[in-house]
Write a protein that holds these residues in place. Structure first.
Motif, PDB file in Angstrom:
ATOM      1  N   VAL A  69      -3.979  10.432   6.279  1.00  0.00           N
ATOM      2  CA  VAL A  69      -4.730   9.377   5.487  1.00  0.00           C
ATOM      3  C   VAL A  69      -5.909   8.701   6.715  1.00  0.00           C
ATOM      4  O   VAL A  69      -6.975   8.795   6.530  1.00  0.00           O
ATOM      5  N   LYS A  78       2.527   1.959  -3.403  1.00  0.00           N
ATOM      6  CA  LYS A  78       1.338   2.352  -4.194  1.00  0.00           C
ATOM      7  C   LYS A  78       1.077   4.026  -4.090  1.00  0.00           C
ATOM      8  O   LYS A  78       1.008   4.939  -4.932  1.00  0.00           O
ATOM      9  N   TRP A  79       1.327   4.360  -2.641  1.00  0.00           N
ATOM     10  CA  TRP A  79       0.594   5.559  -2.306  1.00  0.00           C
ATOM     11  C   TRP A  79       2.052   6.560  -2.812  1.00  0.00           C
ATOM     12  O   TRP A  79       1.723   7.867  -3.244  1.00  0.00           O
ATOM     13  N   MET A 132       1.701   7.265  -6.369  1.00  0.00           N
ATOM     14  CA  MET A 132       0.668   8.216  -6.557  1.00  0.00           C
ATOM     15  C   MET A 132       1.093   9.720  -6.200  1.00  0.00           C
ATOM     16  O   MET A 132       0.763  10.658  -6.934  1.00  0.00           O
ATOM     17  N   THR A 165      -4.257  12.650  -1.184  1.00  0.00           N
ATOM     18  CA  THR A 165      -4.826  13.410  -1.994  1.00  0.00           C
ATOM     19  C   THR A 165      -4.129  14.599  -2.027  1.00  0.00           C
ATOM     20  O   THR A 165      -3.305  15.070  -1.003  1.00  0.00           O
ATOM     21  N   LYS A 214      -7.153   6.948   0.465  1.00  0.00           N
ATOM     22  CA  LYS A 214      -5.985   7.114  -0.125  1.00  0.00           C
ATOM     23  C   LYS A 214      -5.192   8.674   0.083  1.00  0.00           C
ATOM     24  O   LYS A 214      -6.208   9.469   0.506  1.00  0.00           O
ATOM     25  N   GLU A 259       0.984  -1.248  -0.117  1.00  0.00           N
ATOM     26  CA  GLU A 259      -0.116  -0.206   0.092  1.00  0.00           C
ATOM     27  C   GLU A 259       0.889   1.207  -0.038  1.00  0.00           C
ATOM     28  O   GLU A 259       0.467   2.081  -0.628  1.00  0.00           O
ATOM     29  N   LYS A 260       1.941   1.157   0.813  1.00  0.00           N
ATOM     30  CA  LYS A 260       2.783   2.351   0.912  1.00  0.00           C
ATOM     31  C   LYS A 260       3.354   2.751  -0.573  1.00  0.00           C
ATOM     32  O   LYS A 260       3.666   3.655  -0.902  1.00  0.00           O
TER      33      LYS A 260
END
Length: 347
Positions: free
Chosen positions: A266, A8-9, A12, A275, A273, A5-6
């Motif tokens: 978050v 992916k963030w 992003m 922003t 997620k 998850e990290k």
């Protein structure tokens, strides 16, 4: 966060904003600050030790350009307040950054919360100050700082450490008198007068407390991120604040957290997620609530200044001349091409 998850963030966040472009907002620059700055430079001749208090969340932005001049030929001590808002890892980052940008200065971190039941952490600070003054054969340290960085809280803690009455030496004579301890507020601009407090009896030494001094407006125009960092940390008083203005300040905090890849907000805000849009956050909460969460550490140990960049000293004289020229040019009549001639004459 889970590693997947990290990752992916982080990917992003690579597409989020890389710089801050929002111009500064109107703020209150109080008259006593101008007089206080003059008094600081006048009294600095009798102090060879500069005790500068900064907010640890603003290690660069809470440094006034005038203090650079004062520190140039003095023993420079930096006290970082609000250390309760950061963790050990962040403290190491700030320490490394400070050594690189102020290599001749000494610094210390303190927790300046008024509600502390124990003031033990201030004992090393007191010994540090007294020892420095004694080593430099000085009797007085000039205490400077921006508004609301915690100068009065540090002074109050040192006084309480010894369980003594707060004693002040007035400028009218050499006698001492008791007075109420300095009051601590969570808003800028409350210290309006210069007072000389006893730091130690043996050897006799003093702390000269002065009002917090805000940077000039033209400095914020050149460095708008500095304005928003100070506003987010409640070191500035906005002029006629509106909800829109507060949202801009919240947006800077969000920008800073994403810049440093601090995604603690978050979970704190129950978001799916990260922003880059403050509007997404403001749909579910008020700006004052967001700022309160930041100021109470609910978004984790966040530094508002960009510590990946070196501190660039502000050329006060050059900027002041540029500002004077800008004002002069704005008053030039533009009819019949005479304006350009006047501009050429100014140059």
């Amino acid at each position: 966060f889970e590693d997947e998850e990290k990752a992916k963030w982080l990917e992003m966040a690579a597409g989020f904003r890389k710089s801050w472009e929002q111009p500064p907002l109107p703020f209150v620059n109080k008259e006593f600050e101008i007089e206080g700055l003059k008094a600081i430079h006048r009294l600095s001749h009798s102090s060879n030790v500069l005790f500068e208090v900064r907010d640890v969340t603003l290690p660069g932005s809470s440094h006034h350009p005038s203090f650079t001049r004062l520190a140039r030929h003095r023993h420079h001590l930096i006290c970082y307040t609000h250390a309760d808002r950061i963790d050990e890892r962040t403290m190491i980052r700030v320490s490394k950054w400070t050594r690189e940008n102020w290599p001749k200065a000494q610094f210390m971190f303190v927790d300046s919360r008024e509600s502390r039941s124990s003031f033990t952490p201030f004992k090393p600070l007191h010994e540090w100050l007294v020892g420095t003054l004694e080593a430099k054969s000085q009797y007085q340290a000039l205490t400077v700082g921006m508004p609301n960085v915690g100068k009065s809280a540090v002074l109050l803690a040192i006084m309480r450490l010894h369980g003594r009455d707060v004693r002040v030496r007035t400028g009218r004579g050499k006698g001492m008198h008791k007075r109420q301890p300095p009051k601590v507020y969570n808003r800028p601009g409350e210290t309006k007068e210069l007072d000389q407090y006893i730091l130690s009896d043996e050897p006799r030494s003093y702390l000269l407390d002065v009002p917090g001094i805000s940077p000039p407006e033209f400095m914020f125009r050149e460095r708008p991120e500095m304005f928003y960092a100070m506003a987010a940390a409640a070191c500035l008083e906005l002029r006629d604040p509106t909800v829109e203005m507060l949202i801009h300040i919240c947006d800077y905090v969000l920008y800073a957290m994403n810049r440093d890849r601090n995604f603690a907000y978050v979970k704190a805000l129950n978001l799916p997620k990260p922003t880059d849009s403050i509007d997404e956050i403001m749909c579910n909460m008020r700006a004052v609530e967001f700022l309160k969460m930041f100021r109470t550490g609910q978004f984790g140990p966040q530094i508002l200044d960009d510590l990946s960049k070196p501190y660039i000293p502000f050329d006060f004289d050059k900027a002041y001349a540029s500002e004077a020229r800008r004002v002069a040019v704005s008053r030039i009549p533009r009819a019949r091409g005479t304006g350009q001639q006047f501009v050429d004459d100014l140059d």
